[in-house]
Motif scaffolding. Structure first.
Motif, PDB file in Angstrom:
ATOM      1  N   GLU A 164       0.807  -1.221   0.000  1.00 23.07           N
ATOM      2  CA  GLU A 164       0.000   0.000   0.000  1.00 23.07           C
ATOM      3  C   GLU A 164       0.841   1.273   0.000  1.00 23.07           C
ATOM      4  O   GLU A 164       0.515   2.243  -0.667  1.00 23.07           O
ATOM      5  N   GLY A 165       1.937   1.322   0.710  1.00 19.83           N
ATOM      6  CA  GLY A 165       2.784   2.507   0.752  1.00 19.83           C
ATOM      7  C   GLY A 165       3.455   2.837  -0.576  1.00 19.83           C
ATOM      8  O   GLY A 165       3.870   3.968  -0.811  1.00 19.83           O
ATOM      9  N   ASP A 166       3.573   1.858  -1.475  1.00 19.18           N
ATOM     10  CA  ASP A 166       4.200   2.077  -2.780  1.00 19.18           C
ATOM     11  C   ASP A 166       3.185   2.486  -3.846  1.00 19.18           C
ATOM     12  O   ASP A 166       3.535   2.636  -5.004  1.00 19.18           O
ATOM     13  N   ALA A 167       1.938   2.676  -3.458  1.00 17.47           N
ATOM     14  CA  ALA A 167       0.877   2.924  -4.427  1.00 17.47           C
ATOM     15  C   ALA A 167       0.582   4.407  -4.624  1.00 17.47           C
ATOM     16  O   ALA A 167      -0.467   4.772  -5.104  1.00 17.47           O
ATOM     17  N   ALA A 168       1.528   5.267  -4.271  1.00 18.60           N
ATOM     18  CA  ALA A 168       1.242   6.710  -4.287  1.00 18.60           C
ATOM     19  C   ALA A 168       1.564   7.405  -5.607  1.00 18.60           C
ATOM     20  O   ALA A 168       1.363   8.605  -5.701  1.00 18.60           O
ATOM     21  N   ASP A 169       2.051   6.721  -6.601  1.00 16.69           N
ATOM     22  CA  ASP A 169       2.388   7.410  -7.849  1.00 16.69           C
ATOM     23  C   ASP A 169       1.708   6.747  -9.045  1.00 16.69           C
ATOM     24  O   ASP A 169       2.335   6.042  -9.834  1.00 16.69           O
ATOM     25  N   PRO A 170       0.408   6.994  -9.204  1.00 17.29           N
ATOM     26  CA  PRO A 170      -0.308   6.410 -10.341  1.00 17.29           C
ATOM     27  C   PRO A 170       0.106   7.057 -11.656  1.00 17.29           C
ATOM     28  O   PRO A 170       0.548   8.200 -11.683  1.00 17.29           O
ATOM     29  N   LEU A 171      -0.042   6.316 -12.733  1.00 18.53           N
ATOM     30  CA  LEU A 171       0.146   6.872 -14.071  1.00 18.53           C
ATOM     31  C   LEU A 171      -1.142   7.595 -14.433  1.00 18.53           C
ATOM     32  O   LEU A 171      -2.237   7.050 -14.299  1.00 18.53           O
ATOM     33  N   VAL A 172      -1.004   8.850 -14.868  1.00 15.89           N
ATOM     34  CA  VAL A 172      -2.148   9.692 -15.188  1.00 15.89           C
ATOM     35  C   VAL A 172      -2.013  10.173 -16.625  1.00 15.89           C
ATOM     36  O   VAL A 172      -0.911  10.506 -17.076  1.00 15.89           O
ATOM     37  N   HIS A 173      -3.129  10.201 -17.352  1.00 13.63           N
ATOM     38  CA  HIS A 173      -3.141  10.724 -18.712  1.00 13.63           C
ATOM     39  C   HIS A 173      -3.769  12.110 -18.682  1.00 13.63           C
ATOM     40  O   HIS A 173      -4.876  12.290 -18.174  1.00 13.63           O
ATOM     41  N   GLY A 175      -3.514  16.035 -21.105  1.00  9.24           N
ATOM     42  CA  GLY A 175      -2.885  16.845 -22.144  1.00  9.24           C
ATOM     43  C   GLY A 175      -2.167  16.019 -23.192  1.00  9.24           C
ATOM     44  O   GLY A 175      -1.076  16.373 -23.622  1.00  9.24           O
ATOM     45  N   ARG A 176      -2.757  14.891 -23.564  1.00 13.69           N
ATOM     46  CA  ARG A 176      -2.223  13.983 -24.596  1.00 13.69           C
ATOM     47  C   ARG A 176      -0.905  13.329 -24.204  1.00 13.69           C
ATOM     48  O   ARG A 176      -0.125  12.923 -25.053  1.00 13.69           O
ATOM     49  N   GLY A 177      -0.637  13.236 -22.906  1.00 12.98           N
ATOM     50  CA  GLY A 177       0.595  12.590 -22.465  1.00 12.98           C
ATOM     51  C   GLY A 177       0.415  11.925 -21.109  1.00 12.98           C
ATOM     52  O   GLY A 177      -0.613  12.115 -20.444  1.00 12.98           O
ATOM     53  N   TYR A 178       1.423  11.163 -20.704  1.00 16.99           N
ATOM     54  CA  TYR A 178       1.411  10.479 -19.420  1.00 16.99           C
ATOM     55  C   TYR A 178       2.185  11.316 -18.407  1.00 16.99           C
ATOM     56  O   TYR A 178       3.191  11.944 -18.724  1.00 16.99           O
ATOM     57  N   HIS A 179       1.711  11.261 -17.176  1.00 16.39           N
ATOM     58  CA  HIS A 179       2.329  11.994 -16.065  1.00 16.39           C
ATOM     59  C   HIS A 179       2.193  11.167 -14.808  1.00 16.39           C
ATOM     60  O   HIS A 179       1.386  10.243 -14.746  1.00 16.39           O
ATOM     61  N   GLY A 180       2.964  11.533 -13.794  1.00 17.76           N
ATOM     62  CA  GLY A 180       2.824  10.970 -12.471  1.00 17.76           C
ATOM     63  C   GLY A 180       2.365  12.069 -11.532  1.00 17.76           C
ATOM     64  O   GLY A 180       2.318  13.249 -11.907  1.00 17.76           O
ATOM     65  N   LEU A 181       2.046  11.699 -10.302  1.00 18.45           N
ATOM     66  CA  LEU A 181       1.644  12.702  -9.335  1.00 18.45           C
ATOM     67  C   LEU A 181       2.824  13.216  -8.515  1.00 18.45           C
ATOM     68  O   LEU A 181       2.755  14.267  -7.918  1.00 18.45           O
TER      69      LEU A 181
END
Length: 183
Positions: A164-173, A175-181
């Motif tokens: 659970e502690g490693d789940a803090a950086d989801p891949l987000v789409h 502006g036509r690109g991928y990002h992290g939080l």
């Protein structure tokens, strides 16, 4: 207090969408931030998988998820015909996998040869290793919406691919690109 629109509204006739209307829609729809997942199914002894950004949690009682799939895609056929599928929610480190599974013209054979995964317990659908969370689903309804199918499924198994502690950086789409939080 009602304010004037800073940019004039564009009126669209849904029965006759022009290329200009479609382009304007695509530009503005790119501003919708969404999570990134992989839908996968085991169909006719083959693994099928595709990157998706159109999915949502529908209900927790019973646990239900909806995903939007392009109706002419192989994954749509595999999900519809198998009746069971998995959704893996991706982490920032999965960007390469997301790009690979979103590429048109991927091979039918060996699609997941370089993607670490394990099998979902009921259907044997691929679940991506290291995913934030995963859900195995049994299809309960399919609805046509424009060029896509909205596939609704009840959760029959679920889990987390990382602590659970490693789940803090989801891949987000966005502006036509991928990002992290995380910065």
């Amino acid at each position: 207090m009602e304010l004037p629109d800073p940019v004039p509204a564009r009126l669209v006739d849904p029965s006759s969408v022009s290329a200009e209307d479609a382009g304007a829609y695509r530009l503005l729809a790119a501003d919708i931030a969404s999570g990134v997942g992989v839908v996968a199914a085991r169909h006719r002894r083959r693994d099928h998988a595709a990157t998706v950004t159109g999915f949502l949690d529908v209900s927790w009682d019973p646990p239900t998820v909806l995903v939007s799939l392009f109706e002419e895609g192989r994954i749509c056929e595999a999900v519809e015909e198998s009746g069971a599928w998995a959704l893996s929610l991706l982490r920032r480190e999965h960007e390469g996998t997301a790009n690979w599974l979103a590429s048109p013209g991927n091979p039918v054979e060996g699609l997941l040869d370089r993607v670490p995964f394990r099998r979902a317990p009921h259907s044997g659908a691929p679940v991506l290793a290291g995913s934030l969370a995963w859900f195995e689903l049994r299809t309960t309804a399919v609805h046509t919406a424009a060029t896509h199918r909205l596939v609704v499924g009840e959760v029959v198994a679920l889990g987390r691919g990382v602590p659970e502690g490693d789940a803090a950086d989801p891949l987000v789409h966005f502006g036509r690109g991928y990002h992290g939080l995380r910065p």
